[in-house]
Design a protein around this motif. Structure first.
Motif, PDB file in Angstrom:
ATOM      1  N   GLU A 230       2.224   1.682  -3.742  1.00 28.74           N
ATOM      2  CA  GLU A 230       0.949   2.327  -4.429  1.00 28.74           C
ATOM      3  C   GLU A 230       0.400   3.764  -3.971  1.00 28.74           C
ATOM      4  O   GLU A 230       0.355   4.571  -5.081  1.00 28.74           O
ATOM      5  CB  GLU A 230      -0.319   1.401  -4.151  1.00 28.74           C
ATOM      6  N   ALA A 231       0.876   4.163  -2.601  1.00 33.32           N
ATOM      7  CA  ALA A 231       0.570   5.596  -2.303  1.00 33.32           C
ATOM      8  C   ALA A 231       1.648   6.451  -3.104  1.00 33.32           C
ATOM      9  O   ALA A 231       1.258   7.436  -3.587  1.00 33.32           O
ATOM     10  CB  ALA A 231       0.456   5.656  -1.067  1.00 33.32           C
TER      11      ALA A 231
ATOM     12  N   LEU B 136      -3.460   6.535   5.325  1.00 34.80           N
ATOM     13  CA  LEU B 136      -4.170   5.608   4.570  1.00 34.80           C
ATOM     14  C   LEU B 136      -4.400   4.296   5.162  1.00 34.80           C
ATOM     15  O   LEU B 136      -3.528   3.907   5.733  1.00 34.80           O
ATOM     16  CB  LEU B 136      -3.431   5.295   3.161  1.00 34.80           C
TER      17      LEU B 136
ATOM     18  N   ILE C 257       1.130   9.549   4.768  1.00 39.28           N
ATOM     19  CA  ILE C 257       1.733  10.345   3.481  1.00 39.28           C
ATOM     20  C   ILE C 257       1.526  11.687   3.644  1.00 39.28           C
ATOM     21  O   ILE C 257       0.878  12.423   4.589  1.00 39.28           O
ATOM     22  CB  ILE C 257       1.218   9.866   2.212  1.00 39.28           C
TER      23      ILE C 257
ATOM     24  N   ALA D 273       6.287   8.821   2.754  1.00 39.75           N
ATOM     25  CA  ALA D 273       5.428   7.798   2.983  1.00 39.75           C
ATOM     26  C   ALA D 273       6.103   6.751   3.745  1.00 39.75           C
ATOM     27  O   ALA D 273       7.309   6.264   3.846  1.00 39.75           O
ATOM     28  CB  ALA D 273       5.103   6.840   1.737  1.00 39.75           C
TER      29      ALA D 273
ATOM     30  N   VAL E  23       0.863  -1.190  -0.023  1.00 33.66           N
ATOM     31  CA  VAL E  23      -0.059  -0.060   0.008  1.00 33.66           C
ATOM     32  C   VAL E  23       0.817   1.208   0.055  1.00 33.66           C
ATOM     33  O   VAL E  23       0.582   2.414  -0.761  1.00 33.66           O
ATOM     34  CB  VAL E  23      -1.070  -0.135   1.243  1.00 33.66           C
TER      35      VAL E  23
END
Length: 304
Positions: free
Chosen positions: A119-120, A285, A296, A260, A116
């Motif tokens: 992907e962020a 997230l 993030i 991140a 994740v």
């Protein structure tokens, strides 16, 4: 041959070898009894690994009998997994995002929730070319996955563990990004934030130690007994590493750069407080399970 039959010399004939399907059912039951969280999926992974085949080959001949060497290999894998050795270590590799990574004892194992984070970063509006810093790189998972998706980017993969950096470089070569990654042996928890060649970076990422020290004995055996303690232990409140990263951020991350971080599920408010002074638009997230997992945000200031 039926049970109870006796041969001419008085001996009992050897039992017929199990079929692939029978072996899968038996292994699934053993893993369930051992407390493995996903016994069905893991039993299939181990069986395919022991047989050296893919799923298609298995399902085309589920009634094929196991050869003696296959049965022995599967038994060895089963015993290791019953002892709660991580599946990744038994298989020797793990898929991570678009990368395939070799894993070894003594180096933190990448896990799906960290995808994740990748992907962020990729969802952010990044330029075609840039540089990133991955603190606590371990196997190199995050940096390598990002470089595979960002062909114009370079990375510094930093870790205090020599074996981890060696493995990260081998994984970079395995995934074809070895010319765009530099390994750096450094410790972000040093009293003064270490200087990193190439600073400031356009992106800084990290999956730091964030487990509260008192919670480590309660972790699953796969984590507690096999991941390096220094990759888990975040101090008394779990925030020690995140504090060190916050202190060095002004050195490592360019104005307008992207941050991140992976965090513990109960740490969102505390981490947002740590980074509020330097990061704007900070937000959290969820991971695949819906738990708050990735922080993030953007470094204050204008990108040059």
């Amino acid at each position: 041959m039926r049970a109870g039959v006796t041969l001419g010399d008085g001996s009992t004939p050897a039992a017929a070898p199990p079929t692939r399907a029978q072996a899968l059912d038996a292994l699934r039951e053993r893993l369930t009894q051992a407390g493995v969280a996903s016994p069905e999926a893991e039993a299939e992974w181990l069986l395919l690994h022991a047989l050296g085949i893919g799923r298609g080959a298995y399902w085309s001949e589920p009634s094929a009998p196991l050869r003696a060497e296959e049965e022995a290999a599967l038994e060895a894998f089963a015993v290791r997994r019953e002892g709660r050795e991580p599946l990744q270590l038994i298989l020797g590799e793990v898929p991570f995002h678009d990368a395939s990574l070799t894993v070894e004892p003594g180096v933190f194992l990448p896990r799906p929730e960290t995808e994740v984070l990748v992907e962020a970063v990729l969802a952010a509006r990044l330029p075609e070319r840039g540089s990133l810093l991955d603190w606590g790189t371990g196997t190199g998972a995050i940096a390598i996955a990002l470089l595979k998706a960002l062909p114009g980017w370079t990375a510094v993969a930093a870790d205090r563990s020599g074996p981890a950096l060696d493995l990260a470089l081998r994984n970079a070569a395995r995934n074809g990004v070895q010319d765009r990654i530099q390994a750096l042996r450094a410790d972000f928890s040093s009293p003064a934030p270490p200087r990193v060649p190439g600073t400031p970076f356009d992106v800084v990422v990290s999956n730091p130690p964030y487990v509260r020290r008192r919670d480590i004995p309660e972790l699953m055996p796969e984590v507690r007994d096999h991941d390096p303690p220094e990759a888990l232990d975040g101090g008394e409140d779990g925030l020690d590493a995140l504090r060190h990263l916050a202190q060095g951020l002004a050195i490592w991350l360019a104005p307008g750069g992207f941050l991140a971080l992976e965090i513990g599920a109960e740490q969102a408010d505390s981490v947002l407080g740590l980074y509020r002074a330097s990061i704007q638009d900070a937000r959290v997230l969820p991971d695949r399970a819906g738990l708050p997992r990735i922080v993030i945000g953007t470094m204050r200031g204008q990108r040059s």
